[in-house]
Motif scaffolding. Structure first.
Motif, PDB file in Angstrom:
ATOM      1  N   ALA A 320     -20.303   2.874  -3.037  1.00 11.27           N
ATOM      2  CA  ALA A 320     -19.040   2.153  -2.888  1.00 11.27           C
ATOM      3  C   ALA A 320     -18.334   2.673  -1.649  1.00 11.27           C
ATOM      4  O   ALA A 320     -18.781   3.629  -0.989  1.00 11.27           O
ATOM      5  CB  ALA A 320     -18.165   2.334  -4.133  1.00 11.27           C
ATOM      6  N   VAL A 321     -17.232   2.034  -1.334  1.00  5.03           N
ATOM      7  CA  VAL A 321     -16.379   2.469  -0.237  1.00  5.03           C
ATOM      8  C   VAL A 321     -14.938   2.426  -0.743  1.00  5.03           C
ATOM      9  O   VAL A 321     -14.536   1.497  -1.452  1.00  5.03           O
ATOM     10  CB  VAL A 321     -16.561   1.581   1.019  1.00  5.03           C
ATOM     11  CG1 VAL A 321     -16.224   0.129   0.707  1.00  5.03           C
ATOM     12  CG2 VAL A 321     -15.711   2.078   2.169  1.00  5.03           C
ATOM     13  N   GLU A 322     -14.175   3.466  -0.424  1.00  8.04           N
ATOM     14  CA  GLU A 322     -12.790   3.581  -0.854  1.00  8.04           C
ATOM     15  C   GLU A 322     -11.860   3.358   0.328  1.00  8.04           C
ATOM     16  O   GLU A 322     -12.128   3.829   1.441  1.00  8.04           O
ATOM     17  CB  GLU A 322     -12.507   4.963  -1.452  1.00  8.04           C
ATOM     18  CG  GLU A 322     -13.036   5.161  -2.852  1.00  8.04           C
ATOM     19  CD  GLU A 322     -12.629   6.518  -3.407  1.00  8.04           C
ATOM     20  OE1 GLU A 322     -12.561   6.663  -4.631  1.00  8.04           O
ATOM     21  OE2 GLU A 322     -12.381   7.436  -2.592  1.00  8.04           O
ATOM     22  N   VAL A 323     -10.774   2.648   0.081  1.00  5.03           N
ATOM     23  CA  VAL A 323      -9.732   2.423   1.076  1.00  5.03           C
ATOM     24  C   VAL A 323      -8.398   2.768   0.432  1.00  5.03           C
ATOM     25  O   VAL A 323      -8.088   2.277  -0.656  1.00  5.03           O
ATOM     26  CB  VAL A 323      -9.714   0.962   1.571  1.00  5.03           C
ATOM     27  CG1 VAL A 323      -8.697   0.804   2.686  1.00  5.03           C
ATOM     28  CG2 VAL A 323     -11.081   0.541   2.051  1.00  5.03           C
ATOM     29  N   GLU A 324      -7.625   3.607   1.096  1.00  4.73           N
ATOM     30  CA  GLU A 324      -6.311   3.996   0.583  1.00  4.73           C
ATOM     31  C   GLU A 324      -5.320   4.032   1.732  1.00  4.73           C
ATOM     32  O   GLU A 324      -5.590   4.628   2.786  1.00  4.73           O
ATOM     33  CB  GLU A 324      -6.381   5.356  -0.108  1.00  4.73           C
ATOM     34  CG  GLU A 324      -5.075   5.740  -0.789  1.00  4.73           C
ATOM     35  CD  GLU A 324      -5.168   7.078  -1.495  1.00  4.73           C
ATOM     36  OE1 GLU A 324      -4.568   7.240  -2.566  1.00  4.73           O
ATOM     37  OE2 GLU A 324      -5.862   7.973  -0.946  1.00  4.73           O
ATOM     38  N   VAL A 325      -4.172   3.381   1.527  1.00  3.79           N
ATOM     39  CA  VAL A 325      -3.083   3.374   2.501  1.00  3.79           C
ATOM     40  C   VAL A 325      -1.838   3.845   1.780  1.00  3.79           C
ATOM     41  O   VAL A 325      -1.403   3.235   0.801  1.00  3.79           O
ATOM     42  CB  VAL A 325      -2.873   1.973   3.095  1.00  3.79           C
ATOM     43  CG1 VAL A 325      -1.760   2.015   4.136  1.00  3.79           C
ATOM     44  CG2 VAL A 325      -4.161   1.443   3.711  1.00  3.79           C
ATOM     45  N   VAL A 326      -1.271   4.941   2.252  1.00  5.51           N
ATOM     46  CA  VAL A 326      -0.093   5.548   1.634  1.00  5.51           C
ATOM     47  C   VAL A 326       0.959   5.727   2.710  1.00  5.51           C
ATOM     48  O   VAL A 326       0.658   6.216   3.811  1.00  5.51           O
ATOM     49  CB  VAL A 326      -0.435   6.904   0.990  1.00  5.51           C
ATOM     50  CG1 VAL A 326       0.797   7.530   0.373  1.00  5.51           C
ATOM     51  CG2 VAL A 326      -1.527   6.731  -0.051  1.00  5.51           C
ATOM     52  N   ASP A 327       2.200   5.306   2.404  1.00  7.67           N
ATOM     53  CA  ASP A 327       3.299   5.544   3.342  1.00  7.67           C
ATOM     54  C   ASP A 327       4.357   6.406   2.668  1.00  7.67           C
ATOM     55  O   ASP A 327       4.341   6.596   1.447  1.00  7.67           O
ATOM     56  CB  ASP A 327       3.890   4.216   3.842  1.00  7.67           C
ATOM     57  CG  ASP A 327       4.508   3.399   2.735  1.00  7.67           C
ATOM     58  OD1 ASP A 327       5.427   3.902   2.050  1.00  7.67           O
ATOM     59  OD2 ASP A 327       4.096   2.234   2.537  1.00  7.67           O
ATOM     60  N   ASP A 328       5.288   6.925   3.451  1.00  5.52           N
ATOM     61  CA  ASP A 328       6.320   7.819   2.949  1.00  5.52           C
ATOM     62  C   ASP A 328       7.678   7.149   2.859  1.00  5.52           C
ATOM     63  O   ASP A 328       8.714   7.812   2.865  1.00  5.52           O
ATOM     64  CB  ASP A 328       6.426   9.071   3.830  1.00  5.52           C
ATOM     65  CG  ASP A 328       6.679   8.711   5.293  1.00  5.52           C
ATOM     66  OD1 ASP A 328       6.866   7.510   5.590  1.00  5.52           O
ATOM     67  OD2 ASP A 328       6.674   9.628   6.136  1.00  5.52           O
ATOM     68  N   GLY A 329       7.714   5.809   2.794  1.00  4.06           N
ATOM     69  CA  GLY A 329       8.968   5.099   2.658  1.00  4.06           C
ATOM     70  C   GLY A 329       9.577   5.295   1.293  1.00  4.06           C
ATOM     71  O   GLY A 329       8.953   5.811   0.354  1.00  4.06           O
ATOM     72  N   SER A 330      10.800   4.872   1.127  1.00  7.09           N
ATOM     73  CA  SER A 330      11.487   5.042  -0.151  1.00  7.09           C
ATOM     74  C   SER A 330      10.948   4.054  -1.168  1.00  7.09           C
ATOM     75  O   SER A 330      10.601   2.931  -0.818  1.00  7.09           O
ATOM     76  CB  SER A 330      12.994   4.821   0.029  1.00  7.09           C
ATOM     77  OG  SER A 330      13.234   3.498   0.465  1.00  7.09           O
ATOM     78  N   PRO A 331      10.903   4.417  -2.480  1.00  6.94           N
ATOM     79  CA  PRO A 331      10.366   3.504  -3.480  1.00  6.94           C
ATOM     80  C   PRO A 331      11.157   2.219  -3.595  1.00  6.94           C
ATOM     81  O   PRO A 331      10.611   1.159  -3.851  1.00  6.94           O
ATOM     82  CB  PRO A 331      10.434   4.314  -4.779  1.00  6.94           C
ATOM     83  CG  PRO A 331      10.535   5.739  -4.350  1.00  6.94           C
ATOM     84  CD  PRO A 331      11.245   5.730  -3.034  1.00  6.94           C
ATOM     85  N   PHE A 367       4.804   4.018  -0.918  1.00 13.44           N
ATOM     86  CA  PHE A 367       3.990   2.992  -1.579  1.00 13.44           C
ATOM     87  C   PHE A 367       2.527   3.306  -1.350  1.00 13.44           C
ATOM     88  O   PHE A 367       2.142   3.819  -0.293  1.00 13.44           O
ATOM     89  CB  PHE A 367       4.340   1.603  -1.019  1.00 13.44           C
ATOM     90  CG  PHE A 367       3.953   0.477  -1.920  1.00 13.44           C
ATOM     91  CD1 PHE A 367       4.765   0.115  -2.985  1.00 13.44           C
ATOM     92  CD2 PHE A 367       2.780  -0.228  -1.713  1.00 13.44           C
ATOM     93  CE1 PHE A 367       4.418  -0.943  -3.818  1.00 13.44           C
ATOM     94  CE2 PHE A 367       2.418  -1.269  -2.540  1.00 13.44           C
ATOM     95  CZ  PHE A 367       3.234  -1.632  -3.594  1.00 13.44           C
ATOM     96  N   ARG A 368       1.698   2.988  -2.337  1.00 12.80           N
ATOM     97  CA  ARG A 368       0.262   3.285  -2.290  1.00 12.80           C
ATOM     98  C   ARG A 368      -0.542   2.019  -2.551  1.00 12.80           C
ATOM     99  O   ARG A 368      -0.255   1.278  -3.489  1.00 12.80           O
ATOM    100  CB  ARG A 368      -0.110   4.342  -3.316  1.00 12.80           C
ATOM    101  CG  ARG A 368      -1.609   4.646  -3.422  1.00 12.80           C
ATOM    102  CD  ARG A 368      -1.842   5.758  -4.435  1.00 12.80           C
ATOM    103  NE  ARG A 368      -3.260   6.070  -4.590  1.00 12.80           N
ATOM    104  CZ  ARG A 368      -4.045   5.561  -5.541  1.00 12.80           C
ATOM    105  NH1 ARG A 368      -3.532   4.697  -6.415  1.00 12.80           N
ATOM    106  NH2 ARG A 368      -5.323   5.895  -5.622  1.00 12.80           N
ATOM    107  N   VAL A 369      -1.540   1.804  -1.705  1.00 17.01           N
ATOM    108  CA  VAL A 369      -2.507   0.726  -1.880  1.00 17.01           C
ATOM    109  C   VAL A 369      -3.895   1.357  -1.901  1.00 17.01           C
ATOM    110  O   VAL A 369      -4.282   2.052  -0.957  1.00 17.01           O
ATOM    111  CB  VAL A 369      -2.413  -0.315  -0.747  1.00 17.01           C
ATOM    112  CG1 VAL A 369      -3.522  -1.347  -0.900  1.00 17.01           C
ATOM    113  CG2 VAL A 369      -1.060  -0.994  -0.745  1.00 17.01           C
TER     114      VAL A 369
END
Length: 378
Positions: A320-331, A367-369
């Motif tokens: 498989a391949v994993e993709v994760e995008v995480v930012d430090d913005g406010s919830p 936020f996390r994707v």
């Protein structure tokens, strides 16, 4: 078709094979009963042999080699014991050998023909050999060895004809698919691409006549113009894919994929990329999904959490391949991203690849994707 159930029933291989055997069993049964009631007329061995060689034909498609071996062995035994005169003796072996040629190929057919020919030549030599005229039996031996190859050859011909028919049908289906793709490409070109071009021209014209004072409006128009130009570029790439004859051709690439992630992250100006594992060639659907997930996540970050930083992680696993995008913005700001159409399209794209998508705010802010895309199903 007026009777679909009857058609499916008659098309069942079991039904067809049983229907083939029933006439032999009826004739053999009546003949056996007649010879048993009149023992002085004909030997019951021939009709009994007819019954024994006909019954295995029910399994001829499931086990063609075994059925052919059984039928030929029984028939040769009957030739040695009762002679060549019998009820339909030989027809069952021809059907069994035809089935071998129909469902097998290559060396299996060749060796089956040689074995059956030698098996038939043996009782002929034993029965018809005359020391006074040794060359007379040669004709019978040659005929006995060639007869199995006739049945096998007819089966091979039917096999090749069926394969050619299936190939023609597959080519017709592929041509229909290519025609539909070309039709969709024409529709996209005539409708969507035209309207995007009009939008791009109108936005560009509005930006040129706008006074320099409202900087925010000018920046918004510039961003809209750039987005329209990028949409046109991707639309042209999509049209190339739809117009390509095959999925493996040089026009099959849409210009998006995991290899383009560094350029995408660099253009975003607020993200960093980290790649783990050994990069491999991804299937086309997975390759596009990886790029689109990152693109949509970074777009949501700029839209709902301006000024925040994002981290992109791409991990190549064994299956498989994993993709994760995480930012430090406010919830609070990023929570709105979950209600847009972008995340819905992202989820559909990941689902088509058989993957799993997780989106939502982080407990510590941002936020996390996350997407997990399997390689085997793709």
């Amino acid at each position: 078709m007026r009777f679909p159930r009857l058609t499916r029933f008659l098309g069942n291989p079991w039904v067809q094979d049983i229907a083939l055997v029933i006439p032999f069993m009826i004739v053999g049964g009546f003949a056996l009963a007649y010879t048993l009631t009149r023992p002085d007329s004909v030997s019951p061995l021939s009709p009994a042999l007819l019954l024994l060689t006909s019954l295995p034909l029910v399994w001829r498609r499931r086990h063609p080699l075994a059925v052919a071996a059984v039928v030929v062995t029984l028939e040769i035994g009957g030739l040695l014991l009762a002679g060549p005169n019998g009820f339909f003796v030989g027809l069952q072996a021809m059907i069994a050998l035809y089935t071998v040629g129909r469902h097998r190929s290559g060396r299996v057919v060749l060796f089956t023909g040689l074995a059956a020919g030698l098996a038939y030549a043996t009782p002929v030599m034993i029965r018809d050999y005359d020391p006074a005229r040794p060359f007379v039996v040669i004709t019978s031996i040659v005929f006995s060895m060639l007869l199995p190859f006739v049945s096998l050859g007819v089966g091979q011909f039917a096999r090749l004809r069926g394969e050619l028919k299936q190939r023609r049908q597959a080519e017709m289906r592929e041509e229909a698919i290519r025609g539909e793709r070309r039709r969709i490409a024409r529709e996209l070109h005539d409708v969507v691409a035209h309207h995007l071009s009009v939008i791009n021209a109108l936005v560009g014209g509005a930006r040129t006549v706008l006074p320099p004072e409202p900087a925010e409006a000018r920046e918004a128009l510039e961003a809209a113009e750039q987005s329209a130009r990028q949409a046109l570029s991707e639309m042209r790439q999509l049209l190339q894919v739809l117009r390509a004859d095959t999925a493996d051709g040089p026009d099959a690439a849409t210009g998006v994929g995991a290899s383009r992630l560094p350029e995408l992250v660099e253009k975003s100006g607020n993200a960093s990329l980290h790649v783990h594992g050994e990069p491999v060639q991804l299937p086309t659907a997975v390759d596009h999904a990886v790029y689109r997930v990152v693109q949509e996540a970074l777009t949501n970050t700029r839209k709902h959490a301006p000024g925040s930083r994002a981290g992109v992680r791409l991990a190549y696993l064994s299956q498989a391949v994993e993709v994760e995008v995480v930012d430090d913005g406010s919830p609070g700001k990023n929570a709105a991203a979950g209600s847009g159409f972008g995340l819905g399209g992202m989820a559909e794209r990941v689902a088509l690849c058989g993957g799993r998508l997780e989106t939502g705010p982080r407990p510590r802010g941002g936020f996390r994707v996350y997407a997990l895309l399997p390689l085997e199903r793709a």
